[in-house]
Scaffold this active site. Structure first.
Site, PDB file in Angstrom:
ATOM      1  CG  HIS A 189      -0.501   0.382   2.326  1.00  0.00           C
ATOM      2  ND1 HIS A 189       0.160  -0.585   3.162  1.00  0.00           N
ATOM      3  CD2 HIS A 189      -0.737   1.418   3.438  1.00  0.00           C
ATOM      4  CE1 HIS A 189       0.573   0.033   4.636  1.00  0.00           C
ATOM      5  NE2 HIS A 189      -0.128   1.158   4.404  1.00  0.00           N
ATOM      6  CD  GLU A 227       2.827   1.991  12.785  1.00  0.00           C
ATOM      7  OE1 GLU A 227       2.202   2.108  11.607  1.00  0.00           O
ATOM      8  OE2 GLU A 227       2.973   1.044  13.677  1.00  0.00           O
ATOM      9  CG  HIS A 251       5.249  -0.894   3.776  1.00  0.00           C
ATOM     10  ND1 HIS A 251       4.473  -1.498   2.817  1.00  0.00           N
ATOM     11  CD2 HIS A 251       4.651  -1.124   5.103  1.00  0.00           C
ATOM     12  CE1 HIS A 251       3.457  -2.144   3.451  1.00  0.00           C
ATOM     13  NE2 HIS A 251       3.518  -1.830   4.817  1.00  0.00           N
ATOM     14  CE  LYS A 385      16.704  20.244   7.787  1.00  0.00           C
ATOM     15  NZ  LYS A 385      17.124  19.626   9.050  1.00  0.00           N
ATOM     16  CG  ASP A 403       8.134  24.202   3.957  1.00  0.00           C
ATOM     17  OD1 ASP A 403       7.692  23.429   3.763  1.00  0.00           O
ATOM     18  OD2 ASP A 403       7.921  24.877   5.071  1.00  0.00           O
TER      19      ASP A 403
HETATM   20  C1  BG6 Z   1       1.245  -2.231   7.580  1.00  0.00           C
HETATM   21  C2  BG6 Z   1       2.008  -3.054   8.773  1.00  0.00           C
HETATM   22  O1  BG6 Z   1       1.569  -2.989   6.412  1.00  0.00           O
HETATM   23  O2  BG6 Z   1       1.663  -1.124   7.492  1.00  0.00           O
HETATM   24  C3  BG6 Z   1       1.468  -2.158  10.134  1.00  0.00           C
HETATM   25  O3  BG6 Z   1       1.628  -4.536   8.835  1.00  0.00           O
HETATM   26  C4  BG6 Z   1       1.801  -1.031   9.976  1.00  0.00           C
HETATM   27  O4  BG6 Z   1       2.348  -2.962  11.299  1.00  0.00           O
HETATM   28  C5  BG6 Z   1       1.147  -0.412   8.626  1.00  0.00           C
HETATM   29  O5  BG6 Z   1       1.160  -0.038  10.954  1.00  0.00           O
HETATM   30  C6  BG6 Z   1       1.887   0.986   8.219  1.00  0.00           C
HETATM   31  O6  BG6 Z   1       0.862   1.651   7.224  1.00  0.00           O
HETATM   32  P1  BG6 Z   1       0.357   3.324   7.174  1.00  0.00           P
HETATM   33  O7  BG6 Z   1      -0.140   3.533   5.982  1.00  0.00           O
HETATM   34  O8  BG6 Z   1      -0.286   3.373   8.376  1.00  0.00           O
HETATM   35  O9  BG6 Z   1       1.890   3.797   7.265  1.00  0.00           O
END
Ligand code: BG6
Length: 489
Positions: A189, A227, A251, A385, A403
């Site tokens: 995603h 996070e 990701h 920067k 910015d």
């Molecule tokens: C998911 C992970 O693929 O991505 C999660 O399994 C994580 O642990 C999430 O929290 C983060 O996605 P986003 O879109 O909130 O950055």
């Protein structure tokens, strides 16, 4: 091309992914008029419920509907396109029932002038499912719910795709027995996020960036995922995967590949993914020496990872990892790419930080390195920067920023959710932002040796260093990034 006569079938319609991502995204697309004309959305899951029950459940997934009458009206209309079938995932007969239901919907399609070979019937199957049922569902769908003749059948699936190179290969080849590469849309995603999509434009539509984008100008790059919450009840899943499989191998590596690939011949899905695979193939497996692992412990009234009831006692699963990748090609030789991700940190932030080299020493004092920061979330931004002259009569340099913060520059723009753009792409048949099988294969090659070490497959599993819930990560992190040339600016 968007196809009319489409049914979107959400398998696992009562699960977590469907609730948090799939249905909100489908509704957002519907409301903005981006779903095909006369689309129907059919939920499928084991839970027995009647249509009314499913309607209210699906509608409850819509985020912050508010009081806006236009939204309320859309919700009413959305209900009309929802249907539901219950059944198990491993029983062929249940899928025959599903197919009968889909055919009933399709029996109302009317033909168009240009449909010489019959009325098109298009089905998009969305797997909002646990990986344990990927293969049986893929098989049952192919055998019982696949429309032959005019139209297309597509499936959307999402990680986890195995746990290492071998298991991923096995899973992919099992799925391939039923669904072709062309029919398969593998979600990562992050590829649907606005700022990740923007990387292509920033890099390839600006000479200012594309010319200095190499080892001669760039000192180091960091891609950071933070996070502010822990596993919180999701420990069962998380513990058997760990932060590397959860975030880095997919990701962050995707972001890295777009950031470093050569310019694709065109923006077609295959040309883009060819370049991504090529750069990934230039990255050797990451090493233990270049990796720092952490696990959060209780602090500030928040429980540590091991205090989560869903986490096995004494687990050494990392909830934080920093690891440095090297790209062996003429553009990037010697530039460290530091990937960092952690749960239960001090803030929510995902960003890319490209740190340029120092200016040749000479006339200016007190100047800092240029840094290009692409903040993926929250509050999307690109800023550079730079050193500039202090305004006034003196000639002195000072550090400041150019910015481009989105909510100031594009204050009226609505930034779509990743899942909205990805579902739309799948409906359009565009694979650009989906993961090709060979991309996945090479991603696993890079991470499998370190994962086997972490899992204790080659001796004792390493013990992650502790860091406090709500902190910036392990105290060792500063020294780690400095080792790779990062300078705090
Ligand atoms: C998911 C992970 O693929 O991505 C999660 O399994 C994580 O642990 C999430 O929290 C983060 O996605 P986003 O879109 O909130 O950055």
């Amino acid at each position: 091309e968007m196809k009319d006569n489409t049914i979107i079938i959400v398998l696992g319609a009562s699960g977590d992914l469907a609730k948090k991502k799939t249905f909100p995204a489908l509704f957002a697309l519907f409301r903005q008029g981006f779903l095909p004309t006369d689309v129907k959305i059919c939920g499928y899951a084991r839970t027995k419920m009647d249509a009314a029950n499913f309607h209210s459940r699906a509608v409850s997934y819509i985020k912050n509907p508010g009081e806006d009458p236009a939204v309320t009206a859309s919700i009413q209309k959305f209900k009309d396109i929802l249907t539901y079938v219950d059944g198990s995932y491993d029983d062929g007969a249940a899928f025959v029932v599903l197919n009968t239901h889909l055919e009933e919907i399709e029996s109302k399609y009317t033909s168009k002038d240009n449909e010489a070979d019959g009325i098109e019937k298009n089905r998009l199957f969305y797997f909002a499912l646990p990986p344990s049922v990927f293969v049986p569902v893929a098989k049952n769908l192919k055998e019982n719910c696949y429309v032959k003749g005019a139209g297309v059948n597509r499936v959307i699936v999402e990680k986890p795709f195995g746990k290492d190179l071998d298991s991923a290969r096995q899973l992919l080849s099992s799925l391939k027995e039923y669904w072709t590469e062309d029919e398969t849309f593998r979600i990562d995603h992050y590829l649907g996020k606005e700022m990740v999509k923007n990387l292509l434009v920033l890099r390839f539509a600006n000479v200012a960036f594309s010319s200095g984008w190499d080892k001669n100008h760039i000192s180091n790059v960091q891609i950071t995922f933070k996070e502010p919450f822990g596993t919180e009840g999701r420990g069962g899943y998380f513990d058997s995967f760990g932060i590397i499989r959860d975030v880095l191998q997919n990701h962050l590596l995707q972001v890295l590949s777009i950031l470093t690939m050569e310019r694709p011949v065109s923006f077609s899905a295959e040309d883009i993914r060819d370049e991504k695979v090529k750069v990934l193939r230039s990255i050797p497996p990451i090493t233990q020496e270049d990796t720092l692992l952490g696990q959060y412990v209780g602090a500030n009234g928040k429980p540590g990872y091991l205090e989560d009831d869903t986490v096995p006692r004494g687990s050494v699963c990392p909830t934080f990892a920093a690891t440095t990748l090297w790209i062996h090609n003429p553009r990037w030789e010697g530039v460290p790419f530091i990937l960092k991700a952690g749960k239960a940190l001090n803030e929510a932030k995902v960003e890319v930080r490209v740190q340029f080299k120092d200016v040749t020493q000479g006339i200016f004092k007190d100047i800092t390195r240029n840094e290009l920061v692409i903040r993926i979330q929250p509050s999307e931004a690109v800023y550079l920067k730079v050193n500039t002259k202090t305004p006034g009569l003196q000639t002195r340099a000072m550090a400041t920023e150019m910015d481009l913060t989105y909510n100031r520059r594009f204050s009226n723009a609505k930034i779509p959710e990743a899942y909205e753009t990805l579902i739309l792409d799948a409906l359009l048949g565009d694979h650009s932002n989906f993961v090709r099988h060979d991309e996945l294969d090479v991603a696993w090659k890079i991470f499998t040796p370190i994962l086997h070490w972490i899992d204790g497959q080659s001796g004792t599993a390493p013990k992650p260093v502790p860091y406090a819930y709500g902190s910036r990560g392990p105290p060792e992190l500063n020294a780690f990034v400095e080792r790779f040339g990062f300078q705090r600016t």
